[in-house]
Design a protein around this motif. Structure first.
Motif, PDB file in Angstrom:
ATOM      1  N   LEU A 252      27.330   5.420  -7.144  1.00  0.00           N
ATOM      2  CA  LEU A 252      28.531   6.211  -6.280  1.00  0.00           C
ATOM      3  C   LEU A 252      28.323   6.195  -5.000  1.00  0.00           C
ATOM      4  O   LEU A 252      27.152   4.808  -4.654  1.00  0.00           O
ATOM      5  N   SER A 253      29.500   6.603  -4.123  1.00  0.00           N
ATOM      6  CA  SER A 253      28.876   5.618  -2.693  1.00  0.00           C
ATOM      7  C   SER A 253      30.127   6.515  -2.097  1.00  0.00           C
ATOM      8  O   SER A 253      30.596   7.197  -2.417  1.00  0.00           O
TER       9      SER A 253
ATOM     10  N   ALA B 173      35.669  11.027  -2.852  1.00  0.00           N
ATOM     11  CA  ALA B 173      35.309  11.532  -1.272  1.00  0.00           C
ATOM     12  C   ALA B 173      33.890  10.137  -1.651  1.00  0.00           C
ATOM     13  O   ALA B 173      32.948  10.137  -0.448  1.00  0.00           O
ATOM     14  N   ILE B 174      33.637  10.895  -2.613  1.00  0.00           N
ATOM     15  CA  ILE B 174      32.439   9.793  -3.052  1.00  0.00           C
ATOM     16  C   ILE B 174      32.620   8.631  -5.430  1.00  0.00           C
ATOM     17  O   ILE B 174      33.383   9.752  -5.512  1.00  0.00           O
TER      18      ILE B 174
ATOM     19  N   GLY C 118      19.421   2.723  -3.851  1.00  0.00           N
ATOM     20  CA  GLY C 118      20.041   3.509  -3.143  1.00  0.00           C
ATOM     21  C   GLY C 118      20.515   2.914  -2.186  1.00  0.00           C
ATOM     22  O   GLY C 118      19.169   2.100  -1.403  1.00  0.00           O
ATOM     23  N   GLY C 119      21.432   3.232  -1.302  1.00  0.00           N
ATOM     24  CA  GLY C 119      20.906   3.091   0.378  1.00  0.00           C
ATOM     25  C   GLY C 119      21.554   3.665   1.377  1.00  0.00           C
ATOM     26  O   GLY C 119      22.303   4.973   1.051  1.00  0.00           O
TER      27      GLY C 119
ATOM     28  N   TRP D  19      25.963   6.347   2.316  1.00  0.00           N
ATOM     29  CA  TRP D  19      25.467   6.474   1.498  1.00  0.00           C
ATOM     30  C   TRP D  19      26.020   5.710  -0.314  1.00  0.00           C
ATOM     31  O   TRP D  19      26.477   5.665  -0.074  1.00  0.00           O
ATOM     32  N   ASP D  20      24.688   5.415  -0.319  1.00  0.00           N
ATOM     33  CA  ASP D  20      24.961   4.553  -2.001  1.00  0.00           C
ATOM     34  C   ASP D  20      23.952   4.808  -2.464  1.00  0.00           C
ATOM     35  O   ASP D  20      22.729   5.173  -2.876  1.00  0.00           O
ATOM     36  N   ALA D  21      24.404   5.362  -4.030  1.00  0.00           N
ATOM     37  CA  ALA D  21      23.237   4.847  -4.816  1.00  0.00           C
ATOM     38  C   ALA D  21      23.298   4.874  -6.224  1.00  0.00           C
ATOM     39  O   ALA D  21      24.776   4.722  -7.024  1.00  0.00           O
ATOM     40  N   ARG D  22      22.617   4.366  -7.038  1.00  0.00           N
ATOM     41  CA  ARG D  22      22.730   3.457  -8.757  1.00  0.00           C
ATOM     42  C   ARG D  22      22.340   3.941  -9.578  1.00  0.00           C
ATOM     43  O   ARG D  22      20.841   3.953  -9.584  1.00  0.00           O
TER      44      ARG D  22
END
Length: 356
Positions: A161-162, A97-98, A199-200, A166-169
């Motif tokens: 993580l995505s 899920a993530i 992130g986005g 959303w995504d984040a780093r």
């Protein structure tokens, strides 16, 4: 996301090492330009990626890179081959899920959307993002030359993580993203920890908005010629966007880099926008405009003026086979401190093959 190939699908049962555990692909590009202030000699680039799957979630990867550059001017001698190791590291990936991914080693710089076009078969035009390659003029005589954002492959670790939305780093690397770091190079900047995050969001398929941030020393005390100086920091803030619909893809970014100096803060800005239109299974057209606004030189005598570096390229491409692509371009550039544009025309052939 790096240009590394995806790992092979996990096997249902453990197996002895076989070709299924390995992946290897290579890209060879040859391009030649004619026109104003350019050598008519060809440039050759060889870009290789290899990966080995260690388990269901782990892989090792390596990416050696070779280039025979064209001379810096029509009368300059042919330079020797450049040999670099762009990426070399270990990666852990876990779906869910993530989704989670961890990279450690020499990794793709975590800031700068243009680095996704670094391989010639992925670049829609012929010329790479020169704003990432050409350093800005010196704006502080006591410190090193830098870029607003650089094409770099530093040593570090990154967590990504995505989800579908959303995504984040977050990453820690050993040099600022405004300095070029090459594995084994004698001209590398002094190592110092730099923090990068980003992130986005993807509100719907084909559309993403993102942001990025980096902070750390772009120059250590040993690299500053001013007596008693400490390290000088850079703070980078960027925004990026991607939109894909039908047979059209548009991408762009803007990055603001604020540098500490011996006097006031120096601010540089880098930006680009590019688009690709697929006309048929074989034909496509692309265009890119990019630029960098560099801060002025400030010293005890005078304050200079800001200077800009700008490029424009329009490209038509033809896919001869799934492995071979031909491109032709009109290209124009205006260097820092000049008031005229160099106009050129270029052609390229790119051969890309996934071996296994």
């Amino acid at each position: 996301a790096s240009a590394q190939p995806a790992p092979p699908a996990a096997s249902a049962e453990p197996a002895a090492p076989s070709v299924a555990r390995f992946s290897l692909d290579s890209v060879i590009g040859v391009d030649e330009f004619g026109g104003e202030n350019v050598s008519d000699r060809a440039q050759i680039v060889i870009d290789v990626s290899a990966a080995v799957r260690l388990g269901d979630s782990w892989q090792l990867y390596i990416r050696p890179w070779f280039r025979l550059p064209r001379p810096s001017s029509p009368t300059a001698p042919v330079p020797p081959w450049e040999k670099e190791l762009y990426q070399a590291g270990v990666r852990y990936e876990r779906p869910g899920a993530i989704a989670t991914r961890v990279d450690a080693g020499y990794i793709l710089s975590p800031i700068g959307l243009g680095l996704l076009d670094s391989r010639q078969n992925l670049n829609p035009t012929i010329v790479p993002h020169l704003a990432y390659v050409v350093p800005m003029p010196s704006f502080d005589a006591t410190g090193p030359r830098v870029s607003a954002v650089a094409a770099s492959y530093p040593l570090g670790a990154q967590l990504t993580l995505s989800t579908n939305i959303w995504d984040a780093r977050a990453a820690v690397i050993n040099s600022a993203p405004t300095r070029v770091y090459e594995v084994g190079s004698s001209t590398n900047p002094r190592q110092t920890p730099v923090f990068v995050a980003g992130g986005g969001i993807t509100p719907f398929t084909g559309f993403r908005l993102g942001a990025s941030f980096a902070h750390g020393d772009y120059a250590t005390a040993d690299e500053i010629s001013q007596p008693g100086a400490t390290g000088r920091a850079v703070t980078m803030v960027g925004g990026e966007g991607e939109l894909a619909f039908g047979y059209t893809k548009i991408r762009g970014e803007m990055i603001r880099s604020a540098f500490e100096t011996s006097g006031t803060t120096a601010v540089a800005r880098e930006w680009f926008v590019q688009g690709v239109q697929t006309l048929s299974p074989r034909w496509f057209v692309a265009a890119r405009q990019e630029g960098t606004s560099a801060p002025p030189l400030v010293n005890s005598i005078a304050i200079g003026q800001r200077t800009d570096f700008k490029t424009v390229e329009a490209t038509a491409g033809f896919r001869v086979t799934p492995d071979v692509t031909l491109r032709g371009s009109y290209y124009a550039r205006e260097f820092y401190g000049t008031t005229s544009w160099d106009n050129q025309a270029g052609v390229s052939i790119v051969w890309a093959r996934r071996w296994w």
